[in-house]
Design a protein around this motif. Structure first.
Motif, PDB file in Angstrom:
ATOM      1  N   LEU A  89       0.853  -1.192   0.000  1.00 17.23           N
ATOM      2  CA  LEU A  89       0.000   0.000   0.000  1.00 17.23           C
ATOM      3  C   LEU A  89       0.895   1.250   0.000  1.00 17.23           C
ATOM      4  N   PRO A  90       1.571   1.533  -1.117  1.00 17.53           N
ATOM      5  CA  PRO A  90       2.515   2.661  -1.135  1.00 17.53           C
ATOM      6  C   PRO A  90       1.846   4.024  -0.986  1.00 17.53           C
ATOM      7  N   GLU A  91       0.557   4.126  -1.306  1.00 12.66           N
ATOM      8  CA  GLU A  91      -0.180   5.381  -1.185  1.00 12.66           C
ATOM      9  C   GLU A  91       0.464   6.537  -1.954  1.00 12.66           C
ATOM     10  N   ILE A  92       1.092   6.210  -3.072  1.00 21.64           N
ATOM     11  CA  ILE A  92       1.624   7.230  -3.976  1.00 21.64           C
ATOM     12  C   ILE A  92       1.380   6.786  -5.410  1.00 21.64           C
ATOM     13  N   ASN A  93       1.414   7.729  -6.325  1.00 24.84           N
ATOM     14  CA  ASN A  93       1.396   7.423  -7.746  1.00 24.84           C
ATOM     15  C   ASN A  93       2.828   7.444  -8.259  1.00 24.84           C
ATOM     16  N   TYR A  94       3.136   6.555  -9.169  1.00 21.01           N
ATOM     17  CA  TYR A  94       4.497   6.473  -9.703  1.00 21.01           C
ATOM     18  C   TYR A  94       4.960   7.820 -10.250  1.00 21.01           C
ATOM     19  N   ASP A  95       4.061   8.543 -10.904  1.00 25.90           N
ATOM     20  CA  ASP A  95       4.435   9.824 -11.518  1.00 25.90           C
ATOM     21  C   ASP A  95       4.785  10.900 -10.496  1.00 25.90           C
ATOM     22  N   GLU A  96       4.457  10.660  -9.229  1.00 31.28           N
ATOM     23  CA  GLU A  96       4.804  11.625  -8.177  1.00 31.28           C
ATOM     24  C   GLU A  96       6.266  11.546  -7.772  1.00 31.28           C
ATOM     25  N   ILE A  97       6.907  10.438  -8.073  1.00 31.72           N
ATOM     26  CA  ILE A  97       8.252  10.186  -7.552  1.00 31.72           C
ATOM     27  C   ILE A  97       9.269  11.146  -8.163  1.00 31.72           C
ATOM     28  N   SER A  98      10.055  11.760  -7.313  1.00 30.24           N
ATOM     29  CA  SER A  98      11.086  12.710  -7.755  1.00 30.24           C
ATOM     30  C   SER A  98      12.464  12.250  -7.298  1.00 30.24           C
ATOM     31  N   LEU A  99      13.428  12.320  -8.221  1.00 31.24           N
ATOM     32  CA  LEU A  99      14.822  12.003  -7.890  1.00 31.24           C
ATOM     33  C   LEU A  99      15.675  13.265  -7.794  1.00 31.24           C
ATOM     34  N   ASN A 100      15.057  14.422  -7.873  1.00 33.56           N
ATOM     35  CA  ASN A 100      15.801  15.678  -7.806  1.00 33.56           C
ATOM     36  C   ASN A 100      16.597  15.763  -6.510  1.00 33.56           C
ATOM     37  N   THR A 101      17.835  16.227  -6.623  1.00 27.94           N
ATOM     38  CA  THR A 101      18.677  16.345  -5.434  1.00 27.94           C
ATOM     39  C   THR A 101      19.710  17.441  -5.623  1.00 27.94           C
ATOM     40  N   LYS A 102      20.290  17.877  -4.523  1.00 23.55           N
ATOM     41  CA  LYS A 102      21.376  18.860  -4.559  1.00 23.55           C
ATOM     42  C   LYS A 102      22.600  18.230  -3.912  1.00 23.55           C
ATOM     43  N   PHE A 103      23.733  18.338  -4.588  1.00 25.56           N
ATOM     44  CA  PHE A 103      24.985  17.791  -4.066  1.00 25.56           C
ATOM     45  C   PHE A 103      26.088  18.807  -4.271  1.00 25.56           C
ATOM     46  N   LEU A 104      26.737  19.195  -3.193  1.00 30.45           N
ATOM     47  CA  LEU A 104      27.794  20.212  -3.236  1.00 30.45           C
ATOM     48  C   LEU A 104      27.335  21.460  -3.984  1.00 30.45           C
ATOM     49  N   ASN A 105      26.121  21.877  -3.635  1.00 29.02           N
ATOM     50  CA  ASN A 105      25.519  23.101  -4.188  1.00 29.02           C
ATOM     51  C   ASN A 105      25.213  23.035  -5.674  1.00 29.02           C
ATOM     52  N   HIS A 106      25.157  21.820  -6.226  1.00 30.79           N
ATOM     53  CA  HIS A 106      24.785  21.662  -7.633  1.00 30.79           C
ATOM     54  C   HIS A 106      23.503  20.850  -7.714  1.00 30.79           C
ATOM     55  N   ASP A 107      22.570  21.299  -8.566  1.00 33.60           N
ATOM     56  CA  ASP A 107      21.295  20.610  -8.727  1.00 33.60           C
ATOM     57  C   ASP A 107      21.409  19.479  -9.748  1.00 33.60           C
ATOM     58  N   PHE A 108      20.844  18.322  -9.402  1.00 30.57           N
ATOM     59  CA  PHE A 108      20.830  17.144 -10.268  1.00 30.57           C
ATOM     60  C   PHE A 108      19.383  16.692 -10.461  1.00 30.57           C
ATOM     61  N   ASN A 109      19.065  16.227 -11.668  1.00 28.12           N
ATOM     62  CA  ASN A 109      17.739  15.660 -11.908  1.00 28.12           C
ATOM     63  C   ASN A 109      17.605  14.267 -11.314  1.00 28.12           C
ATOM     64  N   ALA A 110      18.712  13.618 -11.068  1.00 29.37           N
ATOM     65  CA  ALA A 110      18.761  12.311 -10.404  1.00 29.37           C
ATOM     66  C   ALA A 110      20.121  12.205  -9.724  1.00 29.37           C
ATOM     67  N   PRO A 111      20.238  11.432  -8.652  1.00 34.72           N
ATOM     68  CA  PRO A 111      21.485  11.392  -7.871  1.00 34.72           C
ATOM     69  C   PRO A 111      22.553  10.505  -8.508  1.00 34.72           C
ATOM     70  N   ILE A 112      22.838  10.750  -9.772  1.00 36.12           N
ATOM     71  CA  ILE A 112      23.741   9.880 -10.536  1.00 36.12           C
ATOM     72  C   ILE A 112      24.896  10.687 -11.115  1.00 36.12           C
ATOM     73  N   ILE A 113      26.099  10.167 -10.928  1.00 33.76           N
ATOM     74  CA  ILE A 113      27.306  10.728 -11.534  1.00 33.76           C
ATOM     75  C   ILE A 113      27.945   9.643 -12.398  1.00 33.76           C
ATOM     76  N   ILE A 114      28.292   9.988 -13.618  1.00 34.79           N
ATOM     77  CA  ILE A 114      29.051   9.061 -14.458  1.00 34.79           C
ATOM     78  C   ILE A 114      30.477   9.073 -13.934  1.00 34.79           C
ATOM     79  N   GLY A 115      30.926   7.934 -13.450  1.00 32.32           N
ATOM     80  CA  GLY A 115      32.189   7.861 -12.734  1.00 32.32           C
ATOM     81  C   GLY A 115      33.417   8.031 -13.608  1.00 32.32           C
ATOM     82  N   ALA A 116      34.541   8.280 -12.945  1.00 34.31           N
ATOM     83  CA  ALA A 116      35.821   8.486 -13.617  1.00 34.31           C
ATOM     84  C   ALA A 116      36.174   7.281 -14.475  1.00 34.31           C
ATOM     85  N   MET A 117      36.495   7.561 -15.738  1.00 37.16           N
ATOM     86  CA  MET A 117      36.749   6.456 -16.642  1.00 37.16           C
ATOM     87  C   MET A 117      38.003   6.645 -17.493  1.00 37.16           C
ATOM     88  N   THR A 118      38.065   7.744 -18.261  1.00 40.27           N
ATOM     89  CA  THR A 118      39.135   7.796 -19.248  1.00 40.27           C
ATOM     90  C   THR A 118      39.496   9.220 -19.646  1.00 40.27           C
TER      91      THR A 118
END
Length: 355
Positions: free
Chosen positions: A41-70
């Motif tokens: 009984l999650p009592e939410i709609n899927y479309d309500e879910i937000s991944l917006n976040t702030k990290f080190l004063n920068h806004d992200f649409n989702a809490p994902i960073i493409i890691g160090a590669m090359t």
């Protein structure tokens, strides 16, 4: 062969070998030992879910960073360009691979700076190895940061990789003092990360005291850089290092265990990475204490082809994180972090040993 050509060859090797089966052979991240409790009984709609976040004063649409590669070769430029384009479109972040190559050869700068050129708005991290800090100057640091207009400086810890690397520099004396020195020389956030072997509680506490702004766990369970360097050692006819790599292929602290313990030991933000390939595992990482998650090698093949393929891959991961949140009834990341988790088997042993 001149110095620039040698660097390019090593960077091309890094891409070529990372596409092989170079994951850990027996050790896992241990996220399989963590489970969410289903909420019928999650009592939410899927479309309500937000991944917006702030990290080190920068806004992200989702809490994902493409890691160090090359970086540092023609293929690296293609990879970095496609990763940056995808991150820009999705409102994520990225970190380039070690920029030591650009300090040695100005000709290689564009293989890194292409990221900011195609992604003017995203969070981008500059990157240098801890083994190089002893000799790095303020001018060098300013150059690394300015070529990307970087939002943060990453210092990567890779002692075991340096040990096995045929041309490695296993010089890790005075690293803490050098990090403190670098802290006084730059005015952007500093993040210290491992390269896939994890951060223990003691190391995390020692790093926090230096005044850095965040730690990236980069634990064991994903790519084995010891394994990659072992393959290179074989190609260099270095039998001793090849055999050491076979013996130590699975060295490290599992990502989930490292993250769980550090989240309860340090006060600075944590980035979870190291074998995080699935959105369901990323959701667990965010629930147990990560501010952000990062992934690298899973995107490499896509990045060699197109930014659209990278974007499609990342979009699926975002949907998967949201699926876990829907399954536990979390509208946002703050609510996700309040959900209870089930810890099983081996991860309990690691937590007890490190606590």
């Amino acid at each position: 062969m001149d110095t620039t050509s040698i660097i390019k060859k090593r960077k091309e090797d890094g891409i070529r070998l990372a596409l092989l089966d170079v994951g850990m052979r027996k050790k896992t991240t241990l996220f399989e030992d963590i489970e969410f409790i289903h909420n019928a009984l999650p009592e939410i709609n899927y479309d309500e879910i937000s991944l917006n976040t702030k990290f080190l004063n920068h806004d992200f649409n989702a809490p994902i960073i493409i890691g160090a590669m090359t970086g540092g070769s023609e293929k690296s430029k293609i990879v970095n360009e496609n990763l940056a384009k995808a991150a820009e479109e999705l409102g994520l972040g990225m970190v380039v691979g070690s920029q030591r190559a650009a300090l040695v050869s100005k000709e290689l700068e564009e293989t890194y700076s292409i990221t900011r050129k195609v992604a003017p708005h995203i969070y981008i991290g500059a990157n240098i190895g801890a083994a190089q800090l002893e000799k790095i100057s303020k001018a060098d640091l300013e150059r690394l940061i300015s070529m990307l207009e970087a939002n943060a400086l990453y210092i990567h810890l890779n002692p075991m990789q340096e040990l096995i690397q045929p041309e490695g520099e296993p010089n890790y004396k005075n690293v803490i003092a050098n990090i403190e020195k670098i802290r006084s020389l730059v005015d952007i956030p500093i993040i210290v990360k491992e390269v896939g072997m994890g951060i223990s509680k003691d190391v995390g506490l020692a790093l926090e005291k230096t005044g850095i702004n965040a730690i990236e766990i980069a634990g064991a369970g994903g790519t084995s850089w010891i394994g990659i360097e072992g393959i290179r050692a074989k190609e260099f006819w270095n039998e001793e290092k090849e055999k050491l790599a076979i013996e130590y292929w699975d060295w490290g602290i599992p990502t989930a265990a490292s993250l769980y313990v550090l989240a309860r030991s340090v006060k600075i933000p944590l980035i979870a990475s190291g074998g995080l390939y699935k959105g369901s595992d990323m959701a667990k990482a965010l629930a147990i204490g990560a501010s952000m998650v990062a992934l690298a090698r899973p995107l490499l093949k896509d990045a060699l082809e197109s930014s659209d393929k990278v974007k499609k891959h990342l979009s699926l991961i975002i949907s998967s994180i949201k699926a876990s949140m829907f399954g536990v009834g979390a509208r946002n990341l703050d609510e996700l972090r309040k959900k209870k988790l089930v810890l099983k088997r081996e991860i309990k042993d690691w937590i007890e040993a490190m606590s």
